[in-house]
Design an enzyme around this catalytic site. Structure first.
Site, PDB file in Angstrom:
ATOM      1  N   GLN B 217      34.246  38.004  43.648  1.00  0.00           N
ATOM      2  CA  GLN B 217      34.193  37.012  42.582  1.00  0.00           C
ATOM      3  C   GLN B 217      35.552  36.356  42.383  1.00  0.00           C
ATOM      4  O   GLN B 217      35.677  35.437  41.594  1.00  0.00           O
ATOM      5  CB  GLN B 217      33.755  37.691  41.276  1.00  0.00           C
ATOM      6  N   ARG B 367      28.460  41.670  33.266  1.00  0.00           N
ATOM      7  CA  ARG B 367      27.972  40.446  32.620  1.00  0.00           C
ATOM      8  C   ARG B 367      28.390  40.417  31.149  1.00  0.00           C
ATOM      9  O   ARG B 367      27.586  40.172  30.259  1.00  0.00           O
ATOM     10  CB  ARG B 367      26.457  40.319  32.760  1.00  0.00           C
ATOM     11  N   CYS B 368      29.642  40.720  30.928  1.00  0.00           N
ATOM     12  CA  CYS B 368      30.158  40.702  29.568  1.00  0.00           C
ATOM     13  C   CYS B 368      31.661  40.620  29.666  1.00  0.00           C
ATOM     14  O   CYS B 368      32.280  41.220  30.520  1.00  0.00           O
ATOM     15  CB  CYS B 368      29.699  41.941  28.826  1.00  0.00           C
TER      16      CYS B 368
END
Lengths: 150, 783
Positions: B217, B367-368
C-alpha cells in the site's frame, strides 16, 4: 488432550511387559511404520505416517522410556514433528497380573498436537485418536494372545 | 457541460473496472518472468520453542530445489532481523528461537511452486518446546514467560503511553454524580483481502538494479526501507524500483514488510534470477499482521441530568511477539485518543500499555485510521451503558451531549482540533429515515409479548488524513503526499500520485479532481500510481489518507497549472491577465463571454505558442502537507431481532448516515460505505482469532474464521449529510473507513438493547449465537 483406559490381555504379565517395553516389538503395532532406529534400550526413533482425516503427515517421533519399573510401571515420552505439525505424548502404563495368564493394563496419555493438524483437524481429533488407539490395542492383544511359537 | 467534464460530485463509472470485470487486472501473481524461481516458507508448528537443529539436506536433494535459506544463512548478511515501523525489530528468520505459531523458519527456492512446497515438507526441524504465554494480561504479570529474550528489558512490557489530564480527570470522577464503568475486549481479527500478499523480486546483476512487484500500500516507503535495510548489500535507492500493480484489497494488511518479501529479495540478489513468493490463504491469516486485540477498561463520569463530564480509559494492547504495528511514529497506540468521540468531555485521560505474547505480530489499522475503531466502539458502547444507568433514551442522551455545530473548530480534551461537524443533523436524519419513534413503540409491544427486538445507535467521529508534518511521520518520513500533473499538447492529461489504490477507485476519483480544476473531461485524464520510478514520492494509501492528503496535492497541483494557464490564455486573448477569469471551465475576458479559451487550447499553446519569456509546457507538482487531520462522522442505527431458540441475531434494518465532507464520486462513496459496513458487521457478529493455551491458532483457515457472505449481509440503507472540511482544498474528508469504524457499536448496542430489560448491560463482540443463547438460558427466556 488426555486419553485413558484399561485393557485386559489374555497373556502373563511378564510377556506383556517385555512386549510393550521392547521398541522392536511394540512398534510392530504402531500405525504405518516407515522406519525404526533403536538408539539404546531406553530410546528409539520411529517414523510413522499418521493423520486426521485427509490431513496426513510423516511424523518423526523420538521416543524415550523415562520410567521403567519392571514388571509393572512405565512412562514413555514421545515427541515428534511432521511438516507444519508437532506432537508430544506423555503416556503411563501400569500392569497388574490378574492371574498367571491374564493381565490388566491401565494406561493414560496426555497428547499435545500443534500446527496444521491441530488447526485444520481439531474437530476430528478425538475420533481419529480413538480409531488409532483401537487399532493399536487390538494389534497388541492379537499378538500377545496368539499361541507362543517357537 | 459539467456532466461531460465529470468533475466533483458526479457518479462517474470507475475507469479501472473496465479491466477488472474482464479479468484483465494485473496482480503480482500475474507477473511471470523468464527463469523465475519460486519461494516457499517452512513455518513453526509451535508457538514458542528452541530450535535445536534444522536439517535441510533432504530438501536440497529434491531435483529443482535451488536453495534453502535459514536464519544462520542470513546472519553474515545482517538480514536475520529487520526493523519494524514501531522502533521494534522483527525476525526475518530465527537463528535459535521461534516466538509464535506459523512464524517463518526457513525458505526454499525452487524452479517450480510445487517443488518449493515439497522442499518445505522435507525440511526437518528439531524443536524443544518452551512455555507459552498467549494472554497479554498474564504476560504482564511478574514471573510470566519471557517472550523476547533478545531485549535488555526482561519482561513483556513494550511501552506505556498516556495522554490527557490525569489529576483533573481523577478529580472529576471523584466529584461526579454518576460513574459508569465497562470492560470490553476488541477481539483480534485479520484482514482477509481477496488477494493474499506476494512479491516478485528481480535483481539485474549487470545493471545492479532491483525491481520488485509487490502487494504494498506504500511503494515509496518500501523503496526507502529496502535502501536503509539492505544498503550495505549495495542496494541504493536509485537502483530500486518498487511497483505496486493492481491490488486485491489492502485494508492495512499490506502496509507492513513481511519476512517473505525480504527473503524473496535476498534470494533474487543471491541467485540473480527473479524470485516469486505468493503466500497461501492459511499463511495470510496465521502469520500476517493482525488487527485490534485491545483489552479496554473505560469509565464515564456524568451529571444526573445526563451531561457527560469526564472519560477515563485504561487499555492493554496485545502486540504479539514483535511490535509491528504501522502507526505514525509518535503514536504507539495510534489515534486511539479520538475516544472522546462526538462529545465535549471537559476532562479525559487515556493510558495504554503494550504487551508481548507468543502470537503473531501486528497491530495494524484494519480499515481504520490507527486504532480509531477501538476508540469509536468504546465510547459509543459506553454512552449506551450510561443511558441504561440513567434510564434514558440513547438517542436523546446523545443529542443532549453532542459537540454543537457552532463549536467548530473544536479542541477536544485530548488535544485534537476537530475541523467541522454537525452531529445532531446526522442523527436526526438517521432517526427519521428508520422511523425511530415507531420502532421504540414496536419494541415495547414486542417486549410485552416476550419477543426480543433491539435498536442500536452509533454516532461516531473519525479522525483521518494523516497527517500534518509537525506530528506525523513513519520512520521519520513526514506524512505529506504528492501529485504531479502533466497536460499534453492535445489537452490530454497524465496525473501521477504518491498514494496507491487497492480497490478504492483512484484512477477515477483523482481524475475527477483534476477534471473539476482544469475543465478537461475525466475521460481525457489518465491517473498512474504505484511505480516508484515514475510517481512522485508519497507515503501511500491507508488510514483514509488518499483524498485528504494526495487529494489536496492533486487539487493544488491542478491550481498551479491553472495559474500558469491563465497567463497563456491572457496572451492568446490579448488581454491583461487581471482581466481574465476562470468561469464555466474556461478562461474568459471578464464580461465578454464570447472571448474565451478552453484549457485544451491553452495546453496546445503552451507547447506551440507560449508567451516569450515563459517556460514552455504545462505541468506542476505539489507535495501537500495538510494543516490538520479531517474528522468525518456519521450516525448509524441498527434494528435487530433475536431468535429465542437459536440465539441468532438477525439484522432487520441498518441505516447509515455518513458525512465525509465534499463528495467526489457519490457512487464510489456508496460502494465504500457498503463494503465498510460489511467489514463492520464481521467483527460485531462473526470474526475473531483465538489461541489455545499452547498458542495454537483456532481460526487459521476459512473453515474456522468466519466472514460474512451475501447471505449474512443485510440490505444497507445509506444517506448523507455534507459538512465540508474548512481546511481541505476541496472540502473532502475521506470515507474509506467510516463504516468499518462506526458499524460494530451500532450492532452491539442493538443486541444489548434487545436484552437490556433482562439486566444485560454488555456483550463482548463477536456476538455469536452461542453467547446470546447462553444469556437467554441464564435469564430463563430461551425457547
Amino acid at each position: 488432550m488426555r486419553f485413558e483406559g484399561t485393557l485386559d490381555i489374555a497373556a502373563p504379565r511378564d510377556r506383556v511387559w517385555s512386549f510393550l517395553t521392547d521398541p522392536k516389538q511394540v512398534t510392530t503395532c504402531a500405525p504405518d511404520v516407515q522406519s525404526l532406529e533403536v538408539t539404546d534400550p531406553h530410546r528409539f526413533k520411529v517414523v510413522v505416517r499418521a493423520g486426521v482425516g485427509p490431513i496426513k503427515g510423516t511424523f518423526t517421533m523420538n521416543v524415550e522410556f523415562t520410567e521403567l519399573e519392571e514388571p509393572g510401571h512405565a512412562t514413555v515420552v514421545a515427541r515428534g514433528q511432521a511438516p507444519g505439525s508437532a506432537v508430544e505424548m506423555r503416556s503411563t502404563m501400569d500392569l497388574a497380573a490378574l492371574d498367571g495368564t491374564r493381565t490388566t493394563m491401565k494406561w493414560a496419555s496426555d497428547v499435545t498436537v500443534s500446527g496444521m493438524i491441530q488447526q485444520v483437524g481439531a474437530r476430528l481429533m478425538q475420533g481419529a485418536a480413538d480409531k488409532i488407539t483401537q487399532q493399536v490395542f487390538s494389534c497388541i492383544k492379537a499378538k500377545l494372545e496368539a499361541p507362543v511359537t517357537a | 457541460m459539467a456532466v461531460e467534464i465529470g468533475g466533483i460530485g458526479h457518479s462517474v463509472k470507475r475507469k479501472e473496472d473496465a479491466r477488472f470485470i474482464r479479468g484483465k487486472g494485473k496482480y503480482v501473481d500475474d507477473v511471470k518472468l523468464p527463469g523465475m524461481l519460486y519461494l516457499d516458507i517452512a513455518r513453526s508448528p509451535l508457538a514458542h520453542a528452541r530450535i535445536k537443529n534444522i536439517d535441510t539436506s533432504k530438501a536440497l536433494k529434491i531435483p529443482g530445489v535451488v536453495a534453502v535459506i535459514t536464519g544462520k544463512d542470513l546472519v553474515p548478511l545482517n538480514l536475520h532481523w529487520m526493523p519494524t515501523l514501531m522502533s521494534d525489530k522483527q525476525m526475518v528468520l530465527p537463528t535459535d528461537t521461534v516466538l509464535y505459531q506459523a512464524q517463518e523458519v526457513a525458505a526454499v527456492v525452487a524452479t517450480e511452486r510445487y517443488i518449493a512446497a515439497d522442499g518445505v515438507d522435507a525440511i526437518e526441524v528439531d524443536y524443544e518446546p518452551l512455555p507459552v504465554v498467549v494472554d497479554p494480561i498474564k504476560a504482564l504479570q511478574p514471573g510470566a514467560t519471557l517472550v523476547r529474550e533478545d531485549r535488555e528489558q526482561k519482561d513483556n512490557h513494550i511501552w506505556h503511553w498516556e495522554v490527557g489530564d490525569k489529576a483533573g480527570t481523577d478529580k472529576a470522577f471523584k466529584d461526579a454524580e454518576v460513574v459508569v464503568k465497562q470492560d470490553l475486549y476488541i477481539p483480534r481479527i485479520h484482514v482477509s483481502s481477496i488477494e493474499t500478499c506476494g512479491i516478485v523480486a528481480s535483481f539485474d546483476k549487470v545493471e545492479g538494479k532491483l525491481t520488485v512487484w509487490m502487494t504494498t500500500q506504500a511503494p515509496h516507503a518500501i523503496r526507502t526501507v529496502i535502501a536503509l535495510v539492505a544498503g550495505h548489500l549495495g542496494l541504493a535507492e536509485h537502483k530500486i524500483r518498487v511497483i505496486s500493480p493492481d491490488i486485491g484489497g489492502g485494508f492495512g494488511g499490506k502496509v507492513p514488510v513481511y519476512p517473505g518479501y525480504v527473503l524473496a529479495i535476498g534470494a533474487s540478489v543471491l541467485t540473480g534470477a527473479p524470485v516469486k513468493w505468493i503466500e497461501d490463504r492459511a499463511e495470510n491469516i496465521q502469520a500476517d499482521s493482525f488487527a485490534r486485540d485491545y483489552h479496554i477498561s473505560a469509565e464515564l463520569a456524568a451529571k444526573k441530568d445526563g451531561t457527560m463530564q469526564a472519560l477515563r480509559v485504561k487499555t492493554i494492547a496485545d502486540h504479539g511477539a514483535f511490535d509491528a504495528a504501522a502507526n505514525p511514529s509518535k503514536y504507539p497506540a495510534g489515534l486511539f485518543h479520538i475516544i472522546t468521540g462526538s462529545y465535549p468531555f471537559e476532562k479525559s485521560f487515556v493510558e495504554v500499555d503494550g504487551a508481548y505474547t507468543n502470537k503473531p505480530p501486528g497491530g495494524i489499522a484494519y480499515r481504520c485510521s490507527f486504532r480509531v475503531t477501538e476508540a469509536a466502539f468504546t465510547i459509543e458502547r459506553l454512552v449506551d451503558v450510561l443511558a441504561l444507568e440513567l434510564k434514558r433514551d440513547p438517542a436523546e442522551l446523545r443529542m443532549q451531549n453532542f459537540i454543537p455545530p457552532t463549536a467548530f473548530p473544536y479542541t477536544s480534551a485530548l488535544g485534537w482540533e476537530y475541523d467541522s461537524g454537525d452531529y445532531g443533523r446526522a442523527l436526526r436524519l438517521a432517526m427519521d429515515k428508520i422511523g425511530y419513534a415507531e420502532l421504540r413503540k414496536e419494541q415495547a409491544a414486542k417486549r410485552a409479548k416476550g419477543e426480543l427486538m433491539g435498536i442500536g445507535i452509533s454516532s461516531f467521529t473519525e479522525i483521518v488524513g494523516a497527517g500534518p508534518s509537525k506530528n506525523f511521520d513513519i520512520l521519520g518520513i513526514k506524512m505529506f503526499d504528492s501529485a504531479e500533473i502533466r497536460v499534453h499538447p492535445t489537452g490530454k492529461v497524465m496525473v501521477r500520485i504518491g498514494v496507491k489504490s487497492q480497490g478504492q477507485g483512484h484512477e477515477t476519483t483523482f481524475g475527477q479532481i483534476v477534471a473539476e480544476e482544469l475543465g478537461i473531461p475525466v475521460a481525457d485524464i489518465a491517473v498512474e500510481e504505484g511505480d516508484t520510478d515514475t510517481a512522485p514520492y508519497g507515503l501511500g494509501t491507508y488510514a483514509s489518507r488518499s483524498t485528504p492528503v494526495a487529494g489536496g496535492a492533486t487539487a493544488i497541483a491542478a491550481r498551479k497549472i491553472r495559474e500558469k494557464a491563465k497567463l497563456i490564455a491572457a496572451h492568446l486573448l490579448e488581454a491583461n491577465p487581471d482581466d481574465v477569469e476562470w468561469k464555466d471551465y474556461k478562461f474568459q475576458v471578464k464580461g465578454v463571454p464570447a472571448k474565451s479559451k478552453t484549457m485544451q487550447e491553452v495546453a496546445f499553446a503552451a507547447y506551440t505558442n507560449h508567451p516569450q519569456g515563459m517556460e514552455a509546457g504545462l505541468e506542476a507538482v505539489d507535495y501537500y502537507d495538510p494543516p490538520n487531520l479531517t474528522f468525518p462522522f456519521g450516525s448509524y442505527i441498527c434494528v435487530v431481532d433475536i431468535d429465542r431458540g437459536t440465539g441468532e441475531v438477525k439484522i432487520r434494518r441498518f441505516v447509515a448516515v455518513d458525512d465525509c465532507g465534499t463528495i467526489i464520486n457519490p457512487m464510489i462513496v456508496e460502494g465504500q460505505i457498503h463494503g465498510g459496513l460489511t467489514m463492520g458487521l464481521a467483527p460485531a457478529l462473526y470474526e475473531q482469532i483465538t489461541y489455545d493455551e499452547q498458542g495454537n491458532i483456532q481460526g487459521g483457515t476459512f473453515m474456522d474464521y468466519l466472514l460474512p457472505t451475501a447471505m449474512e449481509t443485510p440490505n444497507w440503507e445509506t444517506a448523507k449529510t455534507t459538512t465540508p472540511s474548512p481546511h481541505h482544498p476541496i472540502g473532502a474528508k475521506g470515507v474509506g473507513e467510516s463504516a468499518t469504524v462506526g458499524a460494530p457499536a451500532a450492532i452491539a448496542n442493538a443486541v444489548v438493547d434487545a436484552l437490556a430489560h433482562l439486566g444485560v448491560r454488555h456483550i463482548d463482540i463477536p456476538i455469536t449465537p452461542w453467547k446470546v443463547q447462553k444469556i437467554l438460558k441464564e435469564k430463563g427466556v430461551a425457547e
